[in-house]
Design a protein around this motif. Structure first.
Motif, PDB file in Angstrom:
ATOM      1  N   ASP A 191      -5.974   9.648  -5.995  1.00  0.00           N
ATOM      2  CA  ASP A 191      -7.063   8.992  -5.986  1.00  0.00           C
ATOM      3  C   ASP A 191      -7.709   8.694  -4.336  1.00  0.00           C
ATOM      4  OD1 ASP A 191      -7.562   8.779  -8.677  1.00  0.00           O
ATOM      5  OD2 ASP A 191      -6.802   6.453  -8.987  1.00  0.00           O
ATOM      6  N   LEU A 192      -6.663   8.199  -3.791  1.00  0.00           N
ATOM      7  CA  LEU A 192      -7.157   7.916  -2.112  1.00  0.00           C
ATOM      8  C   LEU A 192      -6.900   9.096  -1.630  1.00  0.00           C
ATOM      9  CD1 LEU A 192      -4.912   4.558  -1.916  1.00  0.00           C
ATOM     10  CD2 LEU A 192      -7.384   4.685  -1.936  1.00  0.00           C
TER      11      LEU A 192
ATOM     12  N   ARG B  90      -1.016   8.713  -9.438  1.00  0.00           N
ATOM     13  CA  ARG B  90      -2.417   8.473  -9.556  1.00  0.00           C
ATOM     14  C   ARG B  90      -3.174   8.072  -8.514  1.00  0.00           C
ATOM     15  NH1 ARG B  90      -4.817   3.660 -13.024  1.00  0.00           N
ATOM     16  NH2 ARG B  90      -6.839   4.238 -13.043  1.00  0.00           N
ATOM     17  N   HIS B  91      -2.476   6.851  -7.926  1.00  0.00           N
ATOM     18  CA  HIS B  91      -3.081   6.189  -6.866  1.00  0.00           C
ATOM     19  C   HIS B  91      -2.965   7.083  -5.352  1.00  0.00           C
ATOM     20  CE1 HIS B  91      -3.558   2.480  -9.021  1.00  0.00           C
ATOM     21  NE2 HIS B  91      -1.970   2.338  -8.884  1.00  0.00           N
ATOM     22  N   HIS B  92      -2.129   7.837  -5.400  1.00  0.00           N
ATOM     23  CA  HIS B  92      -1.957   8.803  -4.326  1.00  0.00           C
ATOM     24  C   HIS B  92      -3.103   9.820  -4.332  1.00  0.00           C
ATOM     25  CE1 HIS B  92      -0.380  11.775  -1.412  1.00  0.00           C
ATOM     26  NE2 HIS B  92       0.272  10.933  -0.884  1.00  0.00           N
TER      27      HIS B  92
ATOM     28  N   THR C 105       0.771  -1.240   0.038  1.00  0.00           N
ATOM     29  CA  THR C 105      -0.056   0.029   0.040  1.00  0.00           C
ATOM     30  C   THR C 105       0.868   1.229  -0.028  1.00  0.00           C
ATOM     31  OG1 THR C 105      -1.666  -1.276   1.195  1.00  0.00           O
ATOM     32  CG2 THR C 105      -1.868   0.949   1.167  1.00  0.00           C
TER      33      THR C 105
ATOM     34  N   PRO D 148     -11.556   1.496  -2.911  1.00  0.00           N
ATOM     35  CA  PRO D 148     -10.138   1.972  -2.689  1.00  0.00           C
ATOM     36  C   PRO D 148     -10.251   2.686  -0.992  1.00  0.00           C
ATOM     37  CG  PRO D 148     -11.335   3.552  -3.877  1.00  0.00           C
ATOM     38  CD  PRO D 148     -12.300   2.302  -3.907  1.00  0.00           C
TER      39      PRO D 148
ATOM     40  N   CYS E 218       2.182   1.729  -3.324  1.00  0.00           N
ATOM     41  CA  CYS E 218       1.043   2.096  -4.333  1.00  0.00           C
ATOM     42  C   CYS E 218       1.111   3.443  -4.130  1.00  0.00           C
ATOM     43  CB  CYS E 218      -0.298   1.184  -3.797  1.00  0.00           C
ATOM     44  SG  CYS E 218      -1.646   1.975  -4.596  1.00  0.00           S
ATOM     45  N   LEU E 219       0.776   4.010  -2.873  1.00  0.00           N
ATOM     46  CA  LEU E 219       0.767   5.662  -2.523  1.00  0.00           C
ATOM     47  C   LEU E 219       1.688   6.333  -3.215  1.00  0.00           C
ATOM     48  CD1 LEU E 219      -0.921   5.344   1.142  1.00  0.00           C
ATOM     49  CD2 LEU E 219      -1.951   6.285  -1.189  1.00  0.00           C
TER      50      LEU E 219
ATOM     51  N   MET F 248      -8.487  -2.220  -4.861  1.00  0.00           N
ATOM     52  CA  MET F 248      -8.240  -0.648  -5.314  1.00  0.00           C
ATOM     53  C   MET F 248      -9.417  -0.103  -6.290  1.00  0.00           C
ATOM     54  SD  MET F 248      -5.983   1.105  -4.054  1.00  0.00           S
ATOM     55  CE  MET F 248      -5.671   2.410  -5.146  1.00  0.00           C
ATOM     56  N   PRO F 249      -9.615  -0.871  -7.288  1.00  0.00           N
ATOM     57  CA  PRO F 249     -10.819  -0.230  -8.056  1.00  0.00           C
ATOM     58  C   PRO F 249     -11.997  -0.076  -7.539  1.00  0.00           C
ATOM     59  CG  PRO F 249      -9.727  -2.182  -9.163  1.00  0.00           C
ATOM     60  CD  PRO F 249      -9.493  -2.098  -7.829  1.00  0.00           C
TER      61      PRO F 249
END
Length: 108
Positions: free
Chosen positions: A25-26, A21-23, A13, A86, A16-17, A82-83
């Motif tokens: 998004d979350l 993009r993921h940072h 995780t 999240p 991922c962060l 994630m999808p």
């Protein structure tokens, strides 16, 4: 094995962060360069700690096998969450990192 699983999930995780993009998004914002580097370092540190936890519990022979299984399981869980959920993925990472000291005492 529970400790290794929680550390692996937290490490993945964090990695991922560390991606923009993921940072965003979350957490709703782009990470700074310093935060991105600290997330990468923390993620790799947690993954190496999970290897230590798996090997110290059962030895090198079985510990590596368990560690690879835990790596795949935690990565699969993160990829599936994630999808669709999240925020649950982020909350589960926080819970796993907060509960890992308890797992140390249960394992020991």
């Amino acid at each position: 094995m529970l400790l290794a699983l929680m550390l692996c999930y937290g490490g993945f995780t964090a990695l991922c962060l560390s991606m923009d993009r993921h940072h965003s998004d979350l957490l709703g914002r782009k990470p700074s360069a310093r935060r991105r580097q600290s997330m990468k370092l923390g993620g790799w540190l947690l993954l190496s700690l999970s290897l230590w936890a798996a090997v110290s519990a059962t030895g090198w022979g079985l510990g590596l096998v368990e560690w690879f299984a835990v790596l795949m399981l935690s990565a699969l869980l993160l990829v599936l969450l994630m999808p669709y959920r999240p925020r649950l993925a982020l909350g589960l990472a926080g819970f796993s990192l907060l509960a890992s000291p308890v797992a140390v005492f249960v394992q020991g």
